[in-house]
Design an enzyme around this catalytic site. Structure first.
Site, PDB file in Angstrom:
ATOM      1  CB  CYS A  41      -0.995   0.033   1.087  1.00 44.25           C
ATOM      2  SG  CYS A  41      -0.058   0.343   2.958  1.00 44.25           S
TER       3      CYS A  41
ATOM      4  CB  CYS B  90       0.785  -2.713   6.700  1.00 50.10           C
ATOM      5  SG  CYS B  90       1.072  -1.016   5.945  1.00 50.10           S
TER       6      CYS B  90
END
Lengths: 364, 272, 293
Positions: C244, C266
């Site tokens: 992302c 993440c």
């Protein structure tokens, strides 16, 4: 790949199915019944009851089956069941002096009132694998066996005889005291003896065995003698509030050990034997004996002895004796720790870089 | 707190007429055994009191009672703090007592292992009392540690080494540095040179004498060694079987002992 | 999922819940203080989050929405198992969205998205005592807390700097709560420590095996221990999340093959997903998409 790293619901469901399948094993072999476990693996059942803290052979046998014979896992299952049970109250103390004996020995006297009764014991067997058992034959019925259910055999505690003379301390007895409950209150140190005994009673057998053994090898030597070990059935009495008198609510099998230990006495107290106490549900002799050694070593402070060995250290002994807690924390290392590990990885990389750049600088 | 103010303890703003420590009829029993009995004395600021006697005479028991490490059966120990307030050492709350122990007071054990953290570096050992008192600047804590290592004649390159790698004499000097870094007013010492070689002892005594004089410390020193007592203490108490049998100025007691037992002690040292 | 009828709502009986709530209230009254509580034996093993589960069970209401994460992710095995447990014994709504959750039970992370007033964080704690590895005795550590004798804690940090040049604690990094108690924030990475400070959410900590509960009321000051000249700092990464592109989140290292190819993504799966749905793209998003299929 990324998905595999994170695991997921499906993986868990599959693991549970596989577990059920593995538990059953080869379907060509007859399934083990709970009755068979209860009757033929009695010592395993007794250990699970003791350390699971529920007297229920049926439940313990089922737990052993579900746990595939892993006794600590079975104890865990029984405990998790027990925790949901309502409490009606506290029974009266059981009178082990009135135990209907199946086995009763004393290592301190050749003969004692009531006699020595060997009962079912491995003690004097030769440890030779009995291949006849593999042939599934019925064992011969023991000829010497007396029928204890009809002819009640009761005998006083050996140590009570010594206590009459003042040679051994009197057991503390307080029928009115409300016992502590380690499953309902967090532990606090120093812990009183009754609560310590409760912890030890559900403590891991092998752990207590090792600690008891260590006291025999000089780490808190207490010169123990097996004053008396008895196995048999006692009745459990309960006083319902609305009745106000005790009612017998059943009978349980117990193993009890009273260890006699040396005590030098002091200026104020004449030399006297002290005692260590151990008890287990069903037939749990090793447990009861080990427990009595550890009970005695934990009384070091009370008896003015120097505390220097692990077995004398209340916090050390009691905080680590519960195998369900211990196995949980040891085995939780299987859970993912990659966030923490990532932190450590970053740190080690950074420190390695620093060392390498220092070395490079030094080389210039 | 800077390194500078740490090495120069605050001067006592209490008048020297007021005793630093007032000990009144102190008695400690072990069961029926006598530890020490009916001991009374005053200690004034800047004064060093020696307690001598053979082992088992009760001198270490007395020291532990004075320092609040043992509770006496009877009697009291009153300490006058920097503000002039009197603190009854055994009646005061535990937090207050522990606070005294890590700020105003210091305790030097005979065995440095009892007074050091063997798993912590020399710098960490010296810095602990500073950090306990609120020091939060690494650089300043470290320079105070270096400063005190220098004062106690410890090789400065050893600051990050653990005391377990030090010789006995170095460990003892480190223990002294660790105790004095916060500028205490009163130091208790239990056989500070015991267990050391004679040559190492001499150096340590020299060091202690210098520090006590330089910092204007008050001290109570327990020793079985009359030479140590003579070198360090202004006044002396001789103990036997838990009781003080003789007391006075050090030279007076050692040169002209009155009590039979003191005479025996002195003669056993001076006339081999 | 079928709700289990044989157990009380949220598994624990009401007596037990009341006992735990009392401990929670005490913990809130004395932020950072470890309140002993009579932890029950749970159907999960000790070390699997029994403390957090008991806290969640005690505060859960039928209208709650529960999120469970482990290592920041909703789909790790233990998070799945705990979420399933509460679906079964309480029948509550569950979610993977941080913003939708009224209660978030966590192991080892705090979500990246800012928490809000009204939300409750429940932390699973293995060793609640921050002084434990300096002093093994509970009797002594309780005294140290009572008397605020925390010099030893700084000795540990001093030793780190003396040996490594910086503080070498990276997770379970000790904090001082409201300028009084030193507290173990549970094994969250120190990256998450600043999120504890002055948080609008209510934060509850449960240690089942050790039978301790502690808490941070909303907007409690929480300071990570440090030295003036060696201030507390958090981890940083040289690259953004591969999926992302986030540069402000805690990244997990994922090994892609046996040639040592690595990727950083993440650890907070909800944060990552939300960002990708909003159109953020990381450098390796394409490659990973293929690998996963």
């Amino acid at each position: 790949m990324y998905v595999a790293v994170k695991g997921g619901e499906k993986a868990i469901d599959n693991a549970h199915r596989l577990l059920a399948e593995t538990r059953r094993g080869d379907t060509g072999v007859a399934e083990l019944s709970v009755d068979q476990i209860r009757e033929q693996l009695k010592l395993a059942v007794d250990r699970v009851m003791t350390e699971g803290s529920v007297y229920d052979p049926e439940l313990a046998a089922l737990a052993i089956k579900q746990a595939r014979g892993d006794l600590i896992e079975a104890i865990f299952l029984v405990r998790a069941y027990r925790t949901t049970l309502p409490r009606f109250g506290t029974s009266k103390p059981v009178e082990t002096g009135k135990m209907r004996l199946e086995r009763r020995i004393s290592a301190t006297f050749k003969d004692v009132p009531g006699g020595q009764v060997l009962g079912p014991t491995f003690d004097y067997t030769h440890r030779l694998i009995d291949f006849a058992l593999a042939a599934e034959g019925e064992p011969p019925r023991a000829e010497a066996r007396e029928d204890f259910s009809e002819e009640t055999l009761a005998a006083p505690h050996v140590l009570d005889l010594l206590a009459e003379e003042g040679l051994v301390e009197r057991p503390e007895r307080d029928d009115e005291a409300v016992p502590g409950d380690i499953t309902r209150h967090p532990s606090e140190f120093p812990m009183d003896r009754a609560t310590r005994l409760q912890s030890l009673a559900r403590g891991d057998e092998s752990y207590l065995l090792a600690l008891g053994y260590s006291t025999q090898r000089g780490y808190a030597k207490s010169h123990p003698f097996a004053g008396e070990i008895r196995l048999g059935r006692v009745s459990v009495e309960y006083v319902p509030e609305e009745l106000g008198f005790p009612v017998e609510i059943g009978e349980i099998e117990l193993t009890e050990c009273n260890m006699i230990n040396q005590f030098a006495g002091s200026k104020k107290v004449a030399p006297q034997f002290t005692r260590g106490y151990g008890v287990a549900m069903g037939h749990g002799e090793r447990k009861a004996m080990a427990m009595s050694l550890v009970d005695r070593s934990l009384r070091a402070v009370e008896l003015g002895e120097e505390v220097k060995a692990p077995a004398q250290d209340q916090e050390f002994v009691l905080e680590h004796c519960d195998n369900v807690q211990a196995t949980g924390f040891v085995e939780h290392l299987k859970l993912p720790h990659y966030v923490d590990f990532q932190s450590e990885l970053g740190l080690v990389r950074r420190m390695r870089q620093e060392v390498e750049s220092n070395l490079a600088e030094a080389a210039e | 707190m800077s390194a500078q103010t740490m090495q120069q303890p605050a001067r006592n703003d209490v008048s020297t007429d007021t005793p630093l420590l007032t000990v009144d009829r102190l008695t400690k029993l072990y069961g029926n055994q006598l530890g020490c009995a009916d001991v009374s004395f005053d200690l004034y600021p800047g004064e060093v009191m020696g307690i001598v006697g053979e082992s088992g005479s009760g001198k270490t028991t007395l020291l532990n009672c004075l320092a609040g490490r043992l509770s006496p059966e009877e009697g009291s120990v009153v300490y006058t703090d920097r503000t002039g307030e009197e603190v009854d050492v055994h009646a005061v709350s535990e937090p207050r007592r522990r606070m005294l122990m890590r700020t105003d007071w210091a305790f030097v054990h005979q065995n440095p292992r009892d007074g050091l953290r063997m798993g912590v570096s020399a710098g960490g050992n010296v810095g602990e009392r500073l950090m306990a008192a609120g020091a939060r600047h690494y650089g300043k804590i470290r320079s105070a540690a270096l400063d005190w290592m220098e004062k106690t004649e410890i090789d400065l390159t050893r600051i990050d080494d653990r005391p377990s790698t030090f010789s006995g004499g170095m460990q003892q000097r480190l223990q002294i540095a660790r105790n004095l870094v916060t500028g205490p007013r009163l130091v208790f010492m239990d056989e500070p040179t015991g267990g050391l070689d004679v040559s190492v002892q001499a150096r340590l005594l020299d060091l202690l004498r210098g520090l006590v004089a330089e910092m204007g410390l008050s001290a109570i020193i327990v020793t079985h060694d009359l030479a140590v007592a003579r070198l360090l203490s202004h006044r002396l108490m001789v103990m036997r079987r838990g009781k003080v049998v003789e007391r006075g100025l050090t030279d007076q007691v050692l040169d002209d002992p009155q009590h039979d037992y003191t005479q025996l002690l002195v003669s056993s040292v001076l006339q081999p | 999922m079928q709700e289990e009828q044989n157990y009380n709502f949220a598994y624990l009986d009401e007596q037990t819940k009341r006992m735990i709530r009392r401990a929670l209230l005490k913990a809130l009254a004395v932020p950072g203080y470890q309140v002993p509580f009579a932890g029950r034996e749970m159907p999960m093993p000790y070390g699997w989050g029994t403390g957090g589960i008991q806290v969640t069970a005690a505060i859960l209401e039928p209208e709650d929405t529960l999120k469970v994460i482990d290592q920041g992710a909703d789909d790790t095995t233990n998070a799945v198992s705990i979420r399933k447990f509460f679906q079964k014994v309480a029948g509550v709504e569950t979610t993977e969205k941080t913003e939708e959750a009224s209660i978030i039970q966590t192991r080892h992370r705090i979500p990246e998205r800012d928490l809000e007033e009204g939300q409750i964080m429940v932390y699973q704690v293995p060793i609640p005592e921050p002084l434990r590895f300096l002093e093994p005795r509970e009797t002594e550590t309780r005294k140290m807390h009572a008397l605020e004798e925390y010099g030893l804690m700084h000795v540990k940090l001093y030793e780190d700097i003396a040996r490594h040049g910086h503080i070498a604690t990276t997770y379970a990094y000790p904090v001082k709560v409201a300028d009084r108690y030193i507290m173990d924030p549970s094994p969250i990475p120190k990256f998450d420590n600043p999120k504890l400070d002055n948080s609008p959410a209510l934060q509850l900590f449960g240690a089942g095996r050790e039978k301790r509960i502690y808490a941070l009321p909303p907007y409690t000051p929480v300071k990570s221990l440090d030295f003036e000249d060696h201030p507390f700092e958090t981890q940083t990464w040289d690259e953004p999340c591969a999926l992302c592109g986030a540069t402000d989140s805690y990244l997990d290292e994922v090994i892609m093959d046996d040639k040592g190819t690595r990727m950083f993504v993440c650890s907070d799966t909800d944060y990552c997903t939300t960002r990708r749905e909003a159109g953020h793209v990381g450098p390796d998003a394409q490659a990973v998409g293929e690998a996963a299929e």
